[in-house]
Design a protein around this motif. Structure first.
Motif, PDB file in Angstrom:
ATOM      1  N   TYR A 181       0.787  -1.237   0.000  1.00 60.30           N
ATOM      2  CA  TYR A 181       0.000   0.000   0.000  1.00 60.30           C
ATOM      3  C   TYR A 181       0.820   1.288   0.000  1.00 60.30           C
ATOM      4  O   TYR A 181       0.283   2.350   0.259  1.00 60.30           O
ATOM      5  N   GLN A 182       2.099   1.202  -0.281  1.00 60.33           N
ATOM      6  CA  GLN A 182       2.832   2.411  -0.635  1.00 60.33           C
ATOM      7  C   GLN A 182       2.880   2.516  -2.153  1.00 60.33           C
ATOM      8  O   GLN A 182       2.903   1.507  -2.852  1.00 60.33           O
ATOM      9  N   CYS A 183       2.867   3.737  -2.663  1.00 60.43           N
ATOM     10  CA  CYS A 183       2.775   3.915  -4.114  1.00 60.43           C
ATOM     11  C   CYS A 183       3.476   5.189  -4.546  1.00 60.43           C
ATOM     12  O   CYS A 183       3.525   6.167  -3.798  1.00 60.43           O
ATOM     13  N   ARG A 184       3.986   5.175  -5.741  1.00 66.97           N
ATOM     14  CA  ARG A 184       4.522   6.351  -6.389  1.00 66.97           C
ATOM     15  C   ARG A 184       3.774   6.543  -7.705  1.00 66.97           C
ATOM     16  O   ARG A 184       3.504   5.561  -8.420  1.00 66.97           O
ATOM     17  N   CYS A 211      -2.064   9.197 -16.571  1.00 73.07           N
ATOM     18  CA  CYS A 211      -1.753   8.930 -15.168  1.00 73.07           C
ATOM     19  C   CYS A 211      -1.005   7.599 -15.079  1.00 73.07           C
ATOM     20  O   CYS A 211      -1.387   6.636 -15.770  1.00 73.07           O
ATOM     21  N   TYR A 212       0.024   7.527 -14.247  1.00 75.16           N
ATOM     22  CA  TYR A 212       0.835   6.314 -14.102  1.00 75.16           C
ATOM     23  C   TYR A 212       1.063   6.031 -12.618  1.00 75.16           C
ATOM     24  O   TYR A 212       1.227   6.958 -11.823  1.00 75.16           O
ATOM     25  N   VAL A 213       1.100   4.750 -12.262  1.00 73.52           N
ATOM     26  CA  VAL A 213       1.405   4.334 -10.894  1.00 73.52           C
ATOM     27  C   VAL A 213       2.262   3.073 -10.943  1.00 73.52           C
ATOM     28  O   VAL A 213       2.344   2.403 -11.976  1.00 73.52           O
ATOM     29  N   ASP A 214       2.876   2.721  -9.800  1.00 71.31           N
ATOM     30  CA  ASP A 214       3.760   1.555  -9.762  1.00 71.31           C
ATOM     31  C   ASP A 214       3.203   0.422  -8.911  1.00 71.31           C
ATOM     32  O   ASP A 214       3.942  -0.456  -8.474  1.00 71.31           O
ATOM     33  N   ASN A 215       1.891   0.413  -8.702  1.00 74.03           N
ATOM     34  CA  ASN A 215       1.288  -0.513  -7.750  1.00 74.03           C
ATOM     35  C   ASN A 215      -0.058  -0.989  -8.286  1.00 74.03           C
ATOM     36  O   ASN A 215      -0.856  -0.177  -8.782  1.00 74.03           O
ATOM     37  N   ASP A 216      -0.337  -2.296  -8.207  1.00 68.05           N
ATOM     38  CA  ASP A 216      -1.580  -2.814  -8.792  1.00 68.05           C
ATOM     39  C   ASP A 216      -2.828  -2.346  -8.054  1.00 68.05           C
ATOM     40  O   ASP A 216      -3.867  -2.078  -8.671  1.00 68.05           O
ATOM     41  N   ALA A 217      -2.752  -2.200  -6.723  1.00 69.05           N
ATOM     42  CA  ALA A 217      -3.907  -1.712  -5.970  1.00 69.05           C
ATOM     43  C   ALA A 217      -4.220  -0.267  -6.360  1.00 69.05           C
ATOM     44  O   ALA A 217      -5.384   0.115  -6.506  1.00 69.05           O
ATOM     45  N   ALA A 218      -3.179   0.552  -6.532  1.00 73.47           N
ATOM     46  CA  ALA A 218      -3.387   1.935  -6.961  1.00 73.47           C
ATOM     47  C   ALA A 218      -3.946   1.988  -8.375  1.00 73.47           C
ATOM     48  O   ALA A 218      -4.745   2.867  -8.706  1.00 73.47           O
TER      49      ALA A 218
END
Length: 266
Positions: A81-84, A105-112
Motif C-alpha cells: 500500500y505504498q505507491c509512487r 496517469c501512471y502508478v507503480d502498484n496494482d492496488a493503486a
C-alpha cells in the motif's frame, strides 16, 4: 457468498485487490506547472469538456510518493500500500465550471491501478521516483530550504517519459493556482463481446470527491520539465512549450464518494 469490494471476490473478501472505502492517503508531492499547445491538448478532451479559454493549455505535472490505508491499518503493509505516481492535470471547463482534466496517469502498484480505474483515472503502470527530504542534516537529506533542489522522473517499459527538476525559492502559506479545481476523469470499461467493442459497458464522466484535504510544508520555486518521445506512448504530445513554477509540499486527504457528471453511453 463471495465477498470483496473488487476482484478477486473470495470467501472471506480479504483477497480483493482494493478494500472498500473510505480511503485515506498521505504523502509528498513534487509539481511543475507548464503550458502545452492548446491546438493539440484539446484532442485529449472527452465530449462536453472544453479547454479553459482564460488559461489555454495550462497544466500541471504531479509526482506523488504516498501511502494508503482504509479501515484495517493497511498502511502497516507498506509493500502493498505504498505507491509512487505521476499524472497530468489540464485546465478545462465543464458546463461553465472550472475543472482539471486528467488525460494521463501512471502508478507503480496494482492496488493503486485498480483504485484509479474505479475513480476515473486512466492509470497505467510506470516507474516513478522523486527526491525525498529527511529531517536529518546531511548532504543527501535534501532539506526544504531556499535554493534546495529536487528532481523527479517517470518511465515505463524501460523508456523515459518525464523528467522534472525544481529549485526552491521560498516557503508559501498556500497553493495559488494549483490544485484549486475539482479533478475530472472518465470511467471507461469496454465490452469484449463481438459486435459490441464500440459500446462500452461503462462510460462515465466523473468528478473526484475528496474530504479533509490538508496541504503543508509548501515550497515554491523554479521548475524544469521535459517529456521525451517514447514508442508506444503519447504523453509527449502534451510536452511543454513553456514551463512555470515548481512546487514541493506534503498532503493528506480521504475519498468516500464520486460524482457522475454524465453517462456517455447515452
Amino acid at each position: 457468498m463471495l465477498k470483496g469490494f473488487t476482484a478477486p471476490r473470495s470467501r472471506l473478501g480479504v483477497a480483493a485487490l482494493v478494500p472498500p472505502p473510505p480511503w485515506h492517503f498521505a504523502g509528498d508531492v513534487l509539481a511543475v506547472e507548464f503550458w502545452n499547445d492548446p491546438d493539440i491538448s484539446v484532442h485529449t478532451l472527452p465530449t462536453g469538456v472544453e479547454l479553459d479559454r482564460e488559461r489555454p493549455g495550462h497544466s500541471v505535472a504531479l509526482f506523488t510518493d504516498y501511502q494508503f490505508t482504509a479501515q484495517n491499518n493497511e498502511h502497516l503493509d507498506p509493500a502493498r500500500y505504498q505507491c509512487r505516481g505521476f499524472s497530468v492535470l489540464l485546465d478545462a471547463m465543464w458546463k461553465g465550471s472550472r475543472i482539471a482534466w486528467c488525460p494521463y496517469c501512471y502508478v507503480d502498484n496494482d492496488a493503486a491501478l485498480m483504485r484509479g480505474w474505479i475513480q476515473g483515472y486512466p492509470r497505467k503502470f510506470g516507474t516513478v521516483h522523486q527526491t525525498r527530504s529527511f529531517t536529518t542534516h546531511g548532504a543527501a537529506s535534501a532539506p526544504l530550504v531556499q535554493a534546495g533542489r529536487f528532481s523527479a522522473c517517470m518511465s515505463a517499459h524501460g523508456r523515459s517519459l518525464v523528467q522534472a527538476r525544481i529549485t526552491l525559492h521560498e516557503r508559501a502559506e498556500r497553493l495559488v493556482g494549483l490544485l484549486d479545481r475539482r479533478i475530472v476523469g472518465r470511467r471507461y470499461f469496454p465490452r469484449l463481446s463481438a459486435g459490441m467493442h464500440d459500446k462500452p459497458a461503462v462510460d462515465e464522466l466523473v468528478r473526484c470527491v475528496s474530504n479533509h484535504l490538508l496541504i503543508t510544508n509548501i515550497w515554491t520555486g523554479e521548475g524544469e520539465l521535459d517529456f521525451p518521445e517514447a514508442y508506444g506512448e503519447e504523453l509527449e504530445i502534451l510536452g511543454p512549450v513553456k514551463v512555470g513554477r515548481g512546487y514541493r509540499f506534503t498532503f493528506s486527504y480521504s475519498v468516500t464518494d464520486i460524482e457522475v457528471l454524465a453517462d456517455l453511453t447515452a
